[in-house]
Design a protein around this motif. Structure first.
Motif, PDB file in Angstrom:
ATOM      1  N   SER A 200     -17.059  54.255 -43.622  1.00 28.07           N
ATOM      2  CA  SER A 200     -17.024  53.155 -43.761  1.00 28.07           C
ATOM      3  C   SER A 200     -18.347  52.784 -42.754  1.00 28.07           C
ATOM      4  CB  SER A 200     -16.413  52.353 -42.358  1.00 28.07           C
ATOM      5  OG  SER A 200     -16.165  51.304 -41.686  1.00 28.07           O
ATOM      6  N   ASP A 204     -14.966  50.545 -36.619  1.00 30.25           N
ATOM      7  CA  ASP A 204     -13.748  50.117 -36.013  1.00 30.25           C
ATOM      8  C   ASP A 204     -14.409  49.042 -34.930  1.00 30.25           C
ATOM      9  OD1 ASP A 204     -13.005  52.125 -37.733  1.00 30.25           O
ATOM     10  OD2 ASP A 204     -12.333  53.278 -36.223  1.00 30.25           O
ATOM     11  N   ARG A 207     -14.791  44.922 -36.432  1.00 29.56           N
ATOM     12  CA  ARG A 207     -14.126  44.892 -37.662  1.00 29.56           C
ATOM     13  C   ARG A 207     -12.777  43.219 -36.979  1.00 29.56           C
ATOM     14  NH1 ARG A 207     -11.943  49.622 -41.320  1.00 29.56           N
ATOM     15  NH2 ARG A 207     -13.948  50.507 -41.715  1.00 29.56           N
ATOM     16  N   GLY A 218     -14.385  48.627 -44.774  1.00 27.99           N
ATOM     17  CA  GLY A 218     -15.529  49.668 -44.870  1.00 27.99           C
ATOM     18  C   GLY A 218     -17.001  49.390 -45.396  1.00 27.99           C
TER      19      GLY A 218
END
Length: 240
Positions: A200, A204, A207, A218
């Protein structure tokens, strides 16, 4: 948190329009986007990158400015020669130290890469984004471009695996098309193959941010708000 960013527009313009050869007919990869691709490839300082579709050498030029070792090729003799001349110009214009750059003629779709096994840190390249467009494509036209690009990239990944060092990465752009309010996106999932793992480009924790609402798989999209053809950045890592 406030973040200030500075772009040396004059230096970008010098490298883009001041070099001996530009190529407005094939997409005009801007120097700052080439820098972006190299940064996302996570190539180590002083490492070696390979661009198998170098065109007039925008990615190799930015790699040299970053102190990287350059290997580059193109299926077109004219483009390979233009890359050599642009790199020679860059070395003089920016007073760069001598480097053993390798520029050669090669068809990545047909033959293995003529370098030593496990000798490259990263492969960074702009894949085929389809023909130049002044109007949005039909849905069948997007599928045709995706199919051809997927075939070319499959061959690239096949030939790339033996020459990348363990953990080496491939950073490529793939096409995306904006048609009215709909976005047609490349089937990235079909790139996954034995020996490769997608990484990615978006942490995280980011996102859920509105800026990254299109980054759920990703990848990152790059393009002007009014662009028909966008670049989608994809990073793959050679599995251990």
């Amino acid at each position: 948190v406030t973040v200030d960013t500075i772009q040396d527009i004059e230096a970008y313009a010098q490298r883009d329009r001041g070099r001996p050869h530009a190529d407005p007919g094939t997409g005009m990869l801007p120097p700052k986007v080439a820098q972006m691709l190299l940064n996302f490839s996570l190539v180590p300082p002083g490492g070696t990158i390979y661009d198998p579709s170098c065109g007039v050498g925008t990615i190799p030029m930015e790699a040299r400015l970053m102190g990287l070792q350059v290997v580059a090729s193109d299926v077109s003799p004219k483009q390979a020669e233009r890359t050599k001349e642009n790199l020679a110009w860059l070395n003089g214009a920016f007073s760069l130290p001598q480097s053993a750059d390798r520029i050669f003629l090669h068809d990545i779709a047909q033959r293995s890469i003529p370098v030593e096994p496990n000798s490259l840190d990263a492969i960074v390249t702009e894949s085929w984004l389809g023909p130049a467009r002044t109007s949005p494509p039909l849905p069948r036209e997007t599928e045709e471009v995706f199919s051809q690009s997927l075939d070319l990239l499959g061959r690239l990944f096949h030939h790339a695996h033996p020459v990348l060092r363990p953990g080496g990465r491939v950073l490529v752009t793939v096409p995306a098309f904006r048609v009215k309010k709909r976005l047609y996106r490349f089937p990235v999932e079909k790139l996954l193959a034995s020996g490769w793992k997608q990484e990615s480009l978006v942490p995280d924790a980011w996102r859920d941010h509105p800026l990254f609402r299109d980054a759920a798989r990703g990848t990152l999209l790059y393009g002007r708000p009014d662009a028909i053809v966008l670049r989608e950045l994809v990073r793959m890592r050679k599995a251990d």
